[in-house]
Design an enzyme around this catalytic site. Structure first.
Site, PDB file in Angstrom:
ATOM      1  N   GLY A   1       0.829  -1.197   0.000  1.00  0.00           N
ATOM      2  CA  GLY A   1       0.000   0.000   0.000  1.00  0.00           C
ATOM      3  C   GLY A   1       0.858   1.239   0.000  1.00  0.00           C
TER       4      GLY A   1
ATOM      5  N   HIS B   1     -12.954  -2.176  11.087  1.00  0.00           N
ATOM      6  CA  HIS B   1     -11.679  -2.138  11.808  1.00  0.00           C
ATOM      7  C   HIS B   1     -11.314  -0.661  11.877  1.00  0.00           C
ATOM      8  CE1 HIS B   1      -7.613  -2.698  13.101  1.00  0.00           C
ATOM      9  NE2 HIS B   1      -7.108  -2.257  11.966  1.00  0.00           N
TER      10      HIS B   1
ATOM     11  N   VAL C   1      -8.847  -1.537   5.886  1.00  0.00           N
ATOM     12  CA  VAL C   1      -8.911  -2.938   5.439  1.00  0.00           C
ATOM     13  C   VAL C   1     -10.286  -3.340   4.906  1.00  0.00           C
ATOM     14  CG1 VAL C   1      -9.367  -3.938   7.721  1.00  0.00           C
ATOM     15  CG2 VAL C   1      -8.167  -5.276   6.000  1.00  0.00           C
TER      16      VAL C   1
ATOM     17  N   ASP D   1      -8.658  -6.401  16.868  1.00  0.00           N
ATOM     18  CA  ASP D   1      -9.495  -5.721  17.867  1.00  0.00           C
ATOM     19  C   ASP D   1     -10.121  -6.756  18.807  1.00  0.00           C
ATOM     20  OD1 ASP D   1      -9.640  -2.946  16.232  1.00  0.00           O
ATOM     21  OD2 ASP D   1      -9.884  -4.653  14.899  1.00  0.00           O
ATOM     22  N   THR D   2     -10.535  -7.886  18.219  1.00  0.00           N
ATOM     23  CA  THR D   2     -11.089  -8.983  19.023  1.00  0.00           C
ATOM     24  C   THR D   2     -10.027  -9.515  19.987  1.00  0.00           C
ATOM     25  OG1 THR D   2     -12.803  -9.621  17.452  1.00  0.00           O
ATOM     26  CG2 THR D   2     -11.929 -11.375  18.821  1.00  0.00           C
TER      27      THR D   2
ATOM     28  N   THR E   1       1.940  -0.007  13.953  1.00  0.00           N
ATOM     29  CA  THR E   1       1.668  -1.270  14.651  1.00  0.00           C
ATOM     30  C   THR E   1       1.878  -2.411  13.667  1.00  0.00           C
ATOM     31  OG1 THR E   1      -0.667  -1.614  14.079  1.00  0.00           O
ATOM     32  CG2 THR E   1      -0.218  -0.049  15.827  1.00  0.00           C
TER      33      THR E   1
ATOM     34  N   ARG F   1      -7.519  -7.842  21.200  1.00  0.00           N
ATOM     35  CA  ARG F   1      -7.314  -6.824  22.243  1.00  0.00           C
ATOM     36  C   ARG F   1      -8.441  -6.878  23.264  1.00  0.00           C
ATOM     37  NH1 ARG F   1      -5.815  -2.479  17.534  1.00  0.00           N
ATOM     38  NH2 ARG F   1      -3.552  -2.768  17.548  1.00  0.00           N
TER      39      ARG F   1
ATOM     40  N   ARG G   1      -8.902  11.261   2.131  1.00  0.00           N
ATOM     41  CA  ARG G   1      -8.996   9.831   2.344  1.00  0.00           C
ATOM     42  C   ARG G   1      -9.428   9.139   1.046  1.00  0.00           C
ATOM     43  NH1 ARG G   1     -12.366   6.955   7.262  1.00  0.00           N
ATOM     44  NH2 ARG G   1     -11.669   4.899   6.713  1.00  0.00           N
TER      45      ARG G   1
HETATM   46  P1  ADP Z   1       2.999  -1.142   6.648  1.00  0.00           P
HETATM   47  O1  ADP Z   1       3.379  -0.559   7.969  1.00  0.00           O
HETATM   48  O2  ADP Z   1       1.518  -1.074   6.348  1.00  0.00           O
HETATM   49  O3  ADP Z   1       3.555  -2.516   6.441  1.00  0.00           O
HETATM   50  P2  ADP Z   1       5.059  -0.204   4.873  1.00  0.00           P
HETATM   51  O4  ADP Z   1       5.204   1.104   4.165  1.00  0.00           O
HETATM   52  O5  ADP Z   1       6.085  -0.615   5.897  1.00  0.00           O
HETATM   53  O6  ADP Z   1       3.613  -0.184   5.524  1.00  0.00           O
HETATM   54  O7  ADP Z   1       4.957  -1.387   3.791  1.00  0.00           O
HETATM   55  C1  ADP Z   1       4.242  -1.314   2.619  1.00  0.00           C
HETATM   56  C2  ADP Z   1       5.048  -2.092   1.591  1.00  0.00           C
HETATM   57  O8  ADP Z   1       4.267  -2.211   0.397  1.00  0.00           O
HETATM   58  C3  ADP Z   1       6.365  -1.419   1.201  1.00  0.00           C
HETATM   59  O9  ADP Z   1       7.434  -2.317   1.392  1.00  0.00           O
HETATM   60  C4  ADP Z   1       6.173  -1.082  -0.294  1.00  0.00           C
HETATM   61  O10 ADP Z   1       7.378  -1.207  -1.025  1.00  0.00           O
HETATM   62  C5  ADP Z   1       5.160  -2.129  -0.700  1.00  0.00           C
HETATM   63  N1  ADP Z   1       4.404  -1.775  -1.903  1.00  0.00           N
HETATM   64  C6  ADP Z   1       3.782  -0.609  -2.204  1.00  0.00           C
HETATM   65  N2  ADP Z   1       3.198  -0.668  -3.415  1.00  0.00           N
HETATM   66  C7  ADP Z   1       3.443  -1.917  -3.913  1.00  0.00           C
HETATM   67  C8  ADP Z   1       3.119  -2.596  -5.125  1.00  0.00           C
HETATM   68  N3  ADP Z   1       2.407  -2.006  -6.081  1.00  0.00           N
HETATM   69  N4  ADP Z   1       3.545  -3.868  -5.256  1.00  0.00           N
HETATM   70  C9  ADP Z   1       4.265  -4.475  -4.294  1.00  0.00           C
HETATM   71  N5  ADP Z   1       4.610  -3.885  -3.138  1.00  0.00           N
HETATM   72  C10 ADP Z   1       4.221  -2.623  -2.935  1.00  0.00           C
END
Ligand code: ADP
Length: 310
Positions: free
Chosen positions: A76, A172, A119, A145-146, A227, A148, A85
Protein backbone atom coordinates in the site's frame (compact mmCIF):
# COMPACT_ATOMS: atom_id res chain seq x y z
CA UNK A 1 1.10 -25.07 1.21
CA UNK A 2 2.86 -22.29 -0.65
CA UNK A 3 1.96 -18.93 0.88
CA UNK A 4 2.79 -15.57 -0.67
CA UNK A 5 3.01 -12.11 0.82
CA UNK A 6 2.90 -9.04 -1.43
CA UNK A 7 4.22 -5.95 0.35
CA UNK A 8 6.81 -6.85 2.97
CA UNK A 9 7.15 -3.62 4.91
CA UNK A 10 6.44 -3.72 8.63
CA UNK A 11 3.08 -5.54 8.48
CA UNK A 12 3.95 -8.00 5.70
CA UNK A 13 7.31 -8.93 7.23
CA UNK A 14 5.76 -9.38 10.70
CA UNK A 15 3.21 -11.76 9.18
CA UNK A 16 6.04 -13.58 7.38
CA UNK A 17 7.99 -13.92 10.63
CA UNK A 18 4.95 -15.29 12.51
CA UNK A 19 4.10 -17.74 9.70
CA UNK A 20 7.71 -18.96 9.39
CA UNK A 21 8.16 -19.43 13.15
CA UNK A 22 4.96 -21.47 13.40
CA UNK A 23 5.85 -23.59 10.36
CA UNK A 24 2.44 -22.85 8.83
CA UNK A 25 3.78 -22.82 5.25
CA UNK A 26 5.96 -25.27 3.37
CA UNK A 27 7.19 -22.36 1.29
CA UNK A 28 6.83 -18.63 1.91
CA UNK A 29 7.40 -16.27 -1.03
CA UNK A 30 7.92 -12.56 -0.34
CA UNK A 31 7.17 -10.06 -3.11
CA UNK A 32 7.63 -6.31 -2.98
CA UNK A 33 8.13 -3.74 -5.68
CA UNK A 34 11.20 -2.86 -3.70
CA UNK A 35 12.88 -6.19 -4.52
CA UNK A 36 15.95 -5.39 -2.44
CA UNK A 37 13.69 -5.13 0.60
CA UNK A 38 11.99 -8.45 -0.18
CA UNK A 39 15.38 -10.18 -0.58
CA UNK A 40 16.65 -8.75 2.71
CA UNK A 41 13.46 -9.65 4.63
CA UNK A 42 13.52 -13.20 3.25
CA UNK A 43 17.15 -13.69 4.19
CA UNK A 44 16.68 -12.26 7.69
CA UNK A 45 13.52 -14.31 8.41
CA UNK A 46 15.06 -17.47 6.94
CA UNK A 47 17.79 -17.22 9.60
CA UNK A 48 15.15 -17.59 12.34
CA UNK A 49 13.71 -20.74 10.77
CA UNK A 50 16.43 -23.29 11.73
CA UNK A 51 15.60 -22.68 15.40
CA UNK A 52 11.96 -23.72 15.08
CA UNK A 53 10.57 -24.90 11.74
CA UNK A 54 11.31 -26.08 8.20
CA UNK A 55 9.54 -23.37 6.18
CA UNK A 56 11.50 -22.28 3.10
CA UNK A 57 11.47 -18.47 2.94
CA UNK A 58 12.47 -16.72 -0.27
CA UNK A 59 11.95 -13.52 -2.20
CA UNK A 60 10.48 -13.69 -5.67
CA UNK A 61 8.51 -12.03 -8.41
CA UNK A 62 4.84 -12.69 -9.19
CA UNK A 63 5.80 -15.81 -11.18
CA UNK A 64 7.14 -17.29 -7.95
CA UNK A 65 3.60 -17.11 -6.50
CA UNK A 66 2.47 -19.73 -9.01
CA UNK A 67 0.23 -22.26 -7.27
CA UNK A 68 0.09 -20.36 -3.95
CA UNK A 69 -2.89 -21.32 -1.78
CA UNK A 70 -3.00 -18.04 0.13
CA UNK A 71 -1.53 -14.67 -0.78
CA UNK A 72 -1.51 -11.94 1.85
CA UNK A 73 -1.65 -8.41 0.40
CA UNK A 74 0.03 -5.94 2.73
CA UNK A 75 1.13 -3.54 -0.01
CA UNK A 76 0.00 0.00 0.00
CA UNK A 77 0.90 3.63 -0.23
CA UNK A 78 0.62 6.02 2.68
CA UNK A 79 -1.31 9.29 2.84
CA UNK A 80 0.47 12.32 1.33
CA UNK A 81 0.23 15.61 3.22
CA UNK A 82 -3.08 17.28 2.35
CA UNK A 83 -4.39 14.20 0.51
CA UNK A 84 -8.03 13.30 1.13
CA UNK A 85 -9.00 9.83 2.34
CA UNK A 86 -10.80 9.24 -0.93
CA UNK A 87 -7.75 10.20 -3.03
CA UNK A 88 -5.64 7.84 -0.94
CA UNK A 89 -8.21 5.11 -1.47
CA UNK A 90 -8.18 5.66 -5.24
CA UNK A 91 -4.38 5.40 -5.28
CA UNK A 92 -4.51 2.21 -3.23
CA UNK A 93 -7.21 0.83 -5.55
CA UNK A 94 -4.74 1.45 -8.39
CA UNK A 95 -2.04 -0.52 -6.51
CA UNK A 96 -4.53 -3.36 -5.91
CA UNK A 97 -5.59 -3.45 -9.56
CA UNK A 98 -2.01 -4.22 -10.58
CA UNK A 99 -1.20 -6.53 -7.64
CA UNK A 100 -4.40 -8.61 -7.77
CA UNK A 101 -4.28 -9.21 -11.53
CA UNK A 102 -0.66 -10.33 -11.35
CA UNK A 103 -1.46 -12.77 -8.51
CA UNK A 104 -4.50 -14.21 -10.28
CA UNK A 105 -2.53 -14.73 -13.50
CA UNK A 106 -0.34 -17.32 -11.75
CA UNK A 107 -2.60 -18.52 -8.89
CA UNK A 108 -6.22 -18.50 -10.09
CA UNK A 109 -7.41 -20.67 -7.17
CA UNK A 110 -5.84 -18.47 -4.53
CA UNK A 111 -7.43 -17.16 -1.35
CA UNK A 112 -6.58 -13.48 -0.95
CA UNK A 113 -5.97 -12.25 2.58
CA UNK A 114 -6.14 -8.47 2.69
CA UNK A 115 -4.17 -6.52 5.29
CA UNK A 116 -3.79 -3.08 3.69
CA UNK A 117 -5.79 -0.30 5.36
CA UNK A 118 -8.52 0.83 5.46
CA UNK A 119 -8.91 -2.94 5.44
CA UNK A 120 -12.70 -3.19 5.01
CA UNK A 121 -12.68 -0.89 1.99
CA UNK A 122 -9.62 -2.59 0.49
CA UNK A 123 -11.36 -5.96 0.95
CA UNK A 124 -14.38 -4.65 -0.95
CA UNK A 125 -12.11 -3.27 -3.69
CA UNK A 126 -10.11 -6.54 -3.94
CA UNK A 127 -13.36 -8.51 -4.23
CA UNK A 128 -14.62 -6.29 -7.05
CA UNK A 129 -11.27 -6.24 -8.90
CA UNK A 130 -10.63 -9.99 -8.61
CA UNK A 131 -14.10 -11.26 -9.45
CA UNK A 132 -13.46 -14.00 -6.85
CA UNK A 133 -16.33 -15.09 -4.62
CA UNK A 134 -16.39 -13.17 -1.30
CA UNK A 135 -15.57 -16.41 0.55
CA UNK A 136 -12.09 -16.24 -1.03
CA UNK A 137 -11.30 -12.60 -0.33
CA UNK A 138 -10.80 -12.19 3.39
CA UNK A 139 -9.80 -8.99 5.17
CA UNK A 140 -7.99 -9.16 8.51
CA UNK A 141 -10.82 -6.90 9.72
CA UNK A 142 -11.30 -6.91 13.48
CA UNK A 143 -9.19 -9.99 14.22
CA UNK A 144 -6.79 -7.80 16.15
CA UNK A 145 -9.50 -5.72 17.87
CA UNK A 146 -11.09 -8.98 19.02
CA UNK A 147 -7.71 -10.13 20.38
CA UNK A 148 -7.31 -6.82 22.24
CA UNK A 149 -10.86 -7.12 23.65
CA UNK A 150 -10.21 -10.68 24.86
CA UNK A 151 -6.86 -9.81 26.33
CA UNK A 152 -8.24 -6.88 28.36
CA UNK A 153 -11.23 -8.91 29.56
CA UNK A 154 -8.94 -11.80 30.45
CA UNK A 155 -6.71 -9.50 32.46
CA UNK A 156 -9.69 -8.09 34.37
CA UNK A 157 -11.11 -11.57 35.05
CA UNK A 158 -7.71 -13.24 35.69
CA UNK A 159 -8.33 -16.04 33.16
CA UNK A 160 -6.72 -16.90 29.83
CA UNK A 161 -7.69 -14.85 26.76
CA UNK A 162 -8.36 -18.10 24.86
CA UNK A 163 -11.21 -18.83 27.29
CA UNK A 164 -12.98 -15.53 26.59
CA UNK A 165 -15.40 -15.73 23.68
CA UNK A 166 -16.15 -12.16 22.71
CA UNK A 167 -15.95 -10.36 19.37
CA UNK A 168 -15.44 -6.91 17.95
CA UNK A 169 -17.72 -6.35 14.95
CA UNK A 170 -18.09 -3.95 12.01
CA UNK A 171 -15.33 -1.63 10.88
CA UNK A 172 -11.68 -2.14 11.81
CA UNK A 173 -11.56 1.44 13.03
CA UNK A 174 -13.40 4.11 14.99
CA UNK A 175 -16.96 2.83 14.46
CA UNK A 176 -16.22 -0.76 15.54
CA UNK A 177 -18.64 -2.41 17.96
CA UNK A 178 -17.63 -4.37 21.05
CA UNK A 179 -20.30 -7.04 21.37
CA UNK A 180 -20.61 -7.16 25.16
CA UNK A 181 -24.11 -8.66 25.29
CA UNK A 182 -23.22 -11.95 23.58
CA UNK A 183 -19.72 -12.47 25.03
CA UNK A 184 -19.22 -15.47 27.26
CA UNK A 185 -16.61 -17.21 29.36
CA UNK A 186 -16.67 -20.96 29.03
CA UNK A 187 -20.42 -21.58 29.07
CA UNK A 188 -21.33 -18.56 31.26
CA UNK A 189 -22.44 -15.17 29.93
CA UNK A 190 -19.62 -12.67 30.46
CA UNK A 191 -21.51 -10.23 32.70
CA UNK A 192 -22.76 -13.00 35.04
CA UNK A 193 -19.34 -14.63 35.23
CA UNK A 194 -17.69 -11.32 36.13
CA UNK A 195 -20.29 -10.67 38.87
CA UNK A 196 -20.01 -14.26 40.19
CA UNK A 197 -16.25 -14.00 40.73
CA UNK A 198 -16.56 -10.56 42.37
CA UNK A 199 -15.06 -8.63 39.43
CA UNK A 200 -18.16 -6.94 38.00
CA UNK A 201 -17.93 -5.16 34.67
CA UNK A 202 -19.08 -1.79 35.96
CA UNK A 203 -19.61 1.14 33.59
CA UNK A 204 -16.17 2.48 34.40
CA UNK A 205 -14.46 -0.89 33.77
CA UNK A 206 -16.33 -1.23 30.48
CA UNK A 207 -15.37 2.28 29.44
CA UNK A 208 -11.74 1.55 30.24
CA UNK A 209 -11.78 -1.69 28.21
CA UNK A 210 -13.63 -0.01 25.33
CA UNK A 211 -11.01 2.73 25.27
CA UNK A 212 -8.21 0.15 25.57
CA UNK A 213 -9.46 -1.61 22.44
CA UNK A 214 -10.54 1.38 20.39
CA UNK A 215 -7.53 3.59 21.06
CA UNK A 216 -4.85 0.86 21.04
CA UNK A 217 -3.55 1.62 17.54
CA UNK A 218 -3.33 5.36 18.20
CA UNK A 219 -1.39 4.76 21.43
CA UNK A 220 1.07 2.35 19.78
CA UNK A 221 1.56 4.68 16.80
CA UNK A 222 2.24 7.51 19.27
CA UNK A 223 5.00 5.46 20.92
CA UNK A 224 6.64 3.63 17.99
CA UNK A 225 5.25 5.01 14.74
CA UNK A 226 3.17 2.04 13.55
CA UNK A 227 1.67 -1.27 14.65
CA UNK A 228 2.75 -4.59 13.19
CA UNK A 229 3.46 -7.47 15.59
CA UNK A 230 -0.19 -7.89 16.62
CA UNK A 231 -1.56 -7.80 13.09
CA UNK A 232 1.31 -10.01 11.87
CA UNK A 233 0.26 -12.70 14.38
CA UNK A 234 -3.41 -12.22 13.41
CA UNK A 235 -2.59 -12.75 9.73
CA UNK A 236 -0.65 -15.90 10.64
CA UNK A 237 -3.67 -17.11 12.65
CA UNK A 238 -6.03 -16.71 9.67
CA UNK A 239 -3.48 -18.34 7.34
CA UNK A 240 -3.15 -21.31 9.70
CA UNK A 241 -6.93 -21.83 9.76
CA UNK A 242 -6.89 -22.00 5.94
CA UNK A 243 -3.68 -24.02 5.46
CA UNK A 244 -4.76 -26.67 7.99
CA UNK A 245 -8.50 -26.53 7.23
CA UNK A 246 -9.09 -25.87 10.93
CA UNK A 247 -12.60 -24.41 10.63
CA UNK A 248 -11.80 -21.86 13.34
CA UNK A 249 -14.22 -19.06 14.15
CA UNK A 250 -12.42 -15.76 13.62
CA UNK A 251 -13.73 -12.21 13.24
CA UNK A 252 -12.67 -11.18 9.74
CA UNK A 253 -13.95 -8.90 7.02
CA UNK A 254 -15.58 -10.00 3.77
CA UNK A 255 -18.30 -8.75 1.47
CA UNK A 256 -21.41 -10.06 3.25
CA UNK A 257 -25.02 -10.39 2.06
CA UNK A 258 -26.41 -8.54 5.09
CA UNK A 259 -24.87 -7.02 8.19
CA UNK A 260 -27.35 -5.27 10.51
CA UNK A 261 -29.62 -4.36 7.60
CA UNK A 262 -26.83 -3.21 5.23
CA UNK A 263 -26.47 -5.34 2.10
CA UNK A 264 -23.27 -6.44 0.36
CA UNK A 265 -20.88 -4.69 2.69
CA UNK A 266 -17.34 -5.66 3.72
CA UNK A 267 -17.16 -5.59 7.51
CA UNK A 268 -16.32 -8.04 10.27
CA UNK A 269 -18.47 -10.66 11.94
CA UNK A 270 -17.28 -14.03 13.27
CA UNK A 271 -16.87 -16.56 10.46
CA UNK A 272 -15.83 -20.20 10.11
CA UNK A 273 -12.51 -20.32 8.23
CA UNK A 274 -11.12 -23.43 6.54
CA UNK A 275 -9.36 -24.63 3.40
CA UNK A 276 -12.03 -23.14 1.11
CA UNK A 277 -11.85 -19.75 2.81
CA UNK A 278 -15.01 -18.54 4.57
CA UNK A 279 -17.38 -21.46 5.12
CA UNK A 280 -20.10 -19.76 7.21
CA UNK A 281 -20.91 -16.33 8.61
CA UNK A 282 -22.09 -16.14 12.21
CA UNK A 283 -24.27 -13.09 12.71
CA UNK A 284 -24.34 -12.50 16.48
CA UNK A 285 -27.53 -11.76 18.44
CA UNK A 286 -27.03 -8.24 19.74
CA UNK A 287 -28.97 -5.88 21.97
CA UNK A 288 -30.68 -2.85 20.40
CA UNK A 289 -27.85 -0.46 21.12
CA UNK A 290 -25.20 -2.77 19.63
CA UNK A 291 -27.39 -3.51 16.58
CA UNK A 292 -27.82 0.20 15.92
CA UNK A 293 -24.06 0.76 16.30
CA UNK A 294 -23.31 -2.13 13.90
CA UNK A 295 -25.81 -0.76 11.38
CA UNK A 296 -24.13 2.66 11.61
CA UNK A 297 -20.66 1.10 11.13
CA UNK A 298 -21.73 -1.06 8.17
CA UNK A 299 -23.66 1.79 6.50
CA UNK A 300 -20.65 4.10 6.75
CA UNK A 301 -18.37 1.44 5.19
CA UNK A 302 -20.84 0.73 2.41
CA UNK A 303 -21.10 4.43 1.52
CA UNK A 304 -17.32 4.84 1.49
CA UNK A 305 -16.71 1.68 -0.56
CA UNK A 306 -19.36 2.73 -3.10
CA UNK A 307 -17.59 6.06 -3.59
CA UNK A 308 -14.39 4.39 -4.85
CA UNK A 309 -14.62 3.72 -8.59
CA UNK A 310 -13.08 0.49 -9.87
P1 ADP B 1 3.00 -1.14 6.65
O1 ADP B 1 3.38 -0.56 7.97
O2 ADP B 1 1.52 -1.07 6.35
O3 ADP B 1 3.55 -2.52 6.44
P2 ADP B 1 5.06 -0.20 4.87
O4 ADP B 1 5.20 1.10 4.17
O5 ADP B 1 6.08 -0.62 5.90
O6 ADP B 1 3.61 -0.18 5.52
O7 ADP B 1 4.96 -1.39 3.79
C1 ADP B 1 4.24 -1.31 2.62
C2 ADP B 1 5.05 -2.09 1.59
O8 ADP B 1 4.27 -2.21 0.40
C3 ADP B 1 6.37 -1.42 1.20
O9 ADP B 1 7.43 -2.32 1.39
C4 ADP B 1 6.17 -1.08 -0.29
O10 ADP B 1 7.38 -1.21 -1.02
C5 ADP B 1 5.16 -2.13 -0.70
N1 ADP B 1 4.40 -1.78 -1.90
C6 ADP B 1 3.78 -0.61 -2.20
N2 ADP B 1 3.20 -0.67 -3.42
C7 ADP B 1 3.44 -1.92 -3.91
C8 ADP B 1 3.12 -2.60 -5.12
N3 ADP B 1 2.41 -2.01 -6.08
N4 ADP B 1 3.55 -3.87 -5.26
C9 ADP B 1 4.26 -4.48 -4.29
N5 ADP B 1 4.61 -3.88 -3.14
C10 ADP B 1 4.22 -2.62 -2.93
Amino acid sequence: MKIGIVGVGMVGSSAAYAIALQGIARELVLVDYNNELAVAQAEDISHAVPFVSTTVVRAGDYEALSGAGVVIIAAGVSQKPGESRLDLLSRNAEVFRSVVSQILAVAPDVILLIASNPVDIMTDIATRISGLPPSKVIGSGTILDTARFRSLLARHLAISPQSVHGYVLGEHGDSEVLAWSCACVGSVPLMSFAAQIGKPLTDSVRTEIDDGVRRAAARIIGGKGSTYYGIGAGLARITKAIARDQRDILSVSSVTEDIAGVSKVAASVPRVIGAEGILTDLIPELNDEESAALHHSAAMLKALASSVPI
